[in-house]
Design a protein around this motif. Structure first.
Motif, PDB file in Angstrom:
ATOM      1  N   GLU A 144       6.972  19.099   1.401  1.00 44.63           N
ATOM      2  CA  GLU A 144       7.468  17.734   1.221  1.00 44.63           C
ATOM      3  C   GLU A 144       6.344  16.785   1.612  1.00 44.63           C
ATOM      4  O   GLU A 144       5.857  16.807   2.743  1.00 44.63           O
ATOM      5  N   VAL A 145       5.929  15.969   0.653  1.00 47.98           N
ATOM      6  CA  VAL A 145       4.848  15.015   0.850  1.00 47.98           C
ATOM      7  C   VAL A 145       5.450  13.671   1.240  1.00 47.98           C
ATOM      8  O   VAL A 145       6.323  13.139   0.540  1.00 47.98           O
ATOM      9  N   LEU A 146       4.995  13.132   2.364  1.00 49.44           N
ATOM     10  CA  LEU A 146       5.461  11.835   2.832  1.00 49.44           C
ATOM     11  C   LEU A 146       4.728  10.730   2.090  1.00 49.44           C
ATOM     12  O   LEU A 146       3.501  10.694   2.065  1.00 49.44           O
ATOM     13  N   TYR A 147       5.493   9.840   1.480  1.00 50.33           N
ATOM     14  CA  TYR A 147       4.963   8.623   0.874  1.00 50.33           C
ATOM     15  C   TYR A 147       5.300   7.495   1.835  1.00 50.33           C
ATOM     16  O   TYR A 147       6.476   7.265   2.134  1.00 50.33           O
ATOM     17  N   HIS A 148       4.288   6.818   2.321  1.00 53.99           N
ATOM     18  CA  HIS A 148       4.464   5.695   3.244  1.00 53.99           C
ATOM     19  C   HIS A 148       4.056   4.431   2.490  1.00 53.99           C
ATOM     20  O   HIS A 148       2.912   4.316   2.036  1.00 53.99           O
ATOM     21  N   ASN A 178       0.839  -1.193   0.000  1.00 53.43           N
ATOM     22  CA  ASN A 178       0.000   0.000   0.000  1.00 53.43           C
ATOM     23  C   ASN A 178       0.873   1.242   0.000  1.00 53.43           C
ATOM     24  O   ASN A 178       1.993   1.227   0.515  1.00 53.43           O
ATOM     25  N   VAL A 179       0.343   2.329  -0.546  1.00 53.76           N
ATOM     26  CA  VAL A 179       1.035   3.614  -0.493  1.00 53.76           C
ATOM     27  C   VAL A 179       0.042   4.669  -0.022  1.00 53.76           C
ATOM     28  O   VAL A 179      -1.086   4.727  -0.506  1.00 53.76           O
ATOM     29  N   SER A 180       0.447   5.438   0.969  1.00 56.39           N
ATOM     30  CA  SER A 180      -0.372   6.566   1.421  1.00 56.39           C
ATOM     31  C   SER A 180       0.472   7.822   1.335  1.00 56.39           C
ATOM     32  O   SER A 180       1.712   7.766   1.367  1.00 56.39           O
ATOM     33  N   ARG A 181      -0.189   8.965   1.207  1.00 55.76           N
ATOM     34  CA  ARG A 181       0.500  10.246   1.057  1.00 55.76           C
ATOM     35  C   ARG A 181      -0.108  11.269   1.994  1.00 55.76           C
ATOM     36  O   ARG A 181      -1.325  11.324   2.144  1.00 55.76           O
ATOM     37  N   ALA A 182       0.751  12.100   2.584  1.00 58.08           N
ATOM     38  CA  ALA A 182       0.304  13.204   3.434  1.00 58.08           C
ATOM     39  C   ALA A 182       1.434  14.226   3.496  1.00 58.08           C
ATOM     40  O   ALA A 182       2.616  13.849   3.471  1.00 58.08           O
ATOM     41  N   VAL A 183       1.093  15.481   3.583  1.00 58.71           N
ATOM     42  CA  VAL A 183       2.124  16.505   3.704  1.00 58.71           C
ATOM     43  C   VAL A 183       2.838  16.314   5.039  1.00 58.71           C
ATOM     44  O   VAL A 183       2.207  16.289   6.092  1.00 58.71           O
ATOM     45  N   LEU A 184       4.143  16.161   4.981  1.00 59.18           N
ATOM     46  CA  LEU A 184       4.953  16.004   6.189  1.00 59.18           C
ATOM     47  C   LEU A 184       5.483  17.362   6.642  1.00 59.18           C
ATOM     48  O   LEU A 184       5.386  17.712   7.813  1.00 59.18           O
ATOM     49  N   PHE A 185       6.047  18.106   5.697  1.00 52.97           N
ATOM     50  CA  PHE A 185       6.605  19.419   6.008  1.00 52.97           C
ATOM     51  C   PHE A 185       5.980  20.450   5.080  1.00 52.97           C
ATOM     52  O   PHE A 185       6.326  20.511   3.898  1.00 52.97           O
ATOM     53  N   PRO A 186       5.071  21.283   5.598  1.00 51.67           N
ATOM     54  CA  PRO A 186       4.497  22.347   4.770  1.00 51.67           C
ATOM     55  C   PRO A 186       5.581  23.346   4.360  1.00 51.67           C
ATOM     56  O   PRO A 186       6.607  23.501   5.046  1.00 51.67           O
ATOM     57  N   ALA A 187       5.359  24.036   3.264  1.00 50.97           N
ATOM     58  CA  ALA A 187       6.335  24.980   2.725  1.00 50.97           C
ATOM     59  C   ALA A 187       6.784  26.010   3.767  1.00 50.97           C
ATOM     60  O   ALA A 187       7.953  26.389   3.811  1.00 50.97           O
ATOM     61  N   GLY A 188       5.883  26.447   4.624  1.00 57.09           N
ATOM     62  CA  GLY A 188       6.198  27.481   5.599  1.00 57.09           C
ATOM     63  C   GLY A 188       7.190  27.067   6.674  1.00 57.09           C
ATOM     64  O   GLY A 188       7.718  27.923   7.380  1.00 57.09           O
TER      65      GLY A 188
END
Length: 172
Positions: free
Chosen positions: A158-162, A138-148
């Protein structure tokens, strides 16, 4: 698992590879370039969780750097992947990633892979989503580090791919 092209050897990096990894990262034009010193340290301290593809002359033509997360010892965080321009399109990045994770499933029992990808980096998005598909994970995605959060000027989030779970069967 993706096999490396016959003229390349997938190997662990050594300290003497640090300069070549720095040059590959610099020449990629997409990776955040770290100091040359950091690549030397990486090849010393994280060689066991990284891999290089060597050409016929023994020089690195591609690499994947990673580390096992201290708070999640069954999770490999892939930090950077780079392949020399002349080697692109030959499956080198996929072979590096497959070879490294197969080794770490066997040696350390990793069960998950994580990486971060900036939006619009389609080559990395394809590499990691196809890796997950090849391994039935499985692959899930969520923003780990917002640009700010980045203090040094404009930076994409930076979007985290797990990716997981991995098993000895799916990692080979």
């Amino acid at each position: 698992m993706t096999a490396a092209p016959a003229d390349l050897l997938i190997d662990r990096p050594t300290v003497s590879d640090g300069a070549a990894l720095w040059r590959l990262a610099k020449d990629s034009k997409t990776l955040d370039l770290n100091s040359s010193y950091s690549y030397l340290l990486w090849c010393r301290d994280f060689a066991g969780t990284s891999a290089v593809a060597r050409g016929a002359d023994g020089e690195p033509v591609g690499f994947v750097t990673g580390y096992v997360r201290p708070d999640r010892p069954r999770t490999l965080l892939v930090w950077q992947v780079a392949v020399d321009l002349a080697q692109r399109g030959r499956g080198v990045a996929a072979a590096l990633l497959d070879g490294l994770t197969a080794r770490l499933v066997a040696e350390r029992g990793i069960a998950e892979v994580e990486t971060t990808i900036s939006p619009g980096n389609t080559a990395s998005e394809r590499l990691f989503t196809s890796y997950a598909a090849r391994h039935g994970a499985n692959v899930s995605r969520a923003v780990l580090f917002p640009a700010g959060l980045f203090p040094d000027g404009p930076h994409d989030p930076e979007v985290l791919y797990h990716i997981g779970p991995l098993t000895p069967r799916t990692a080979h």
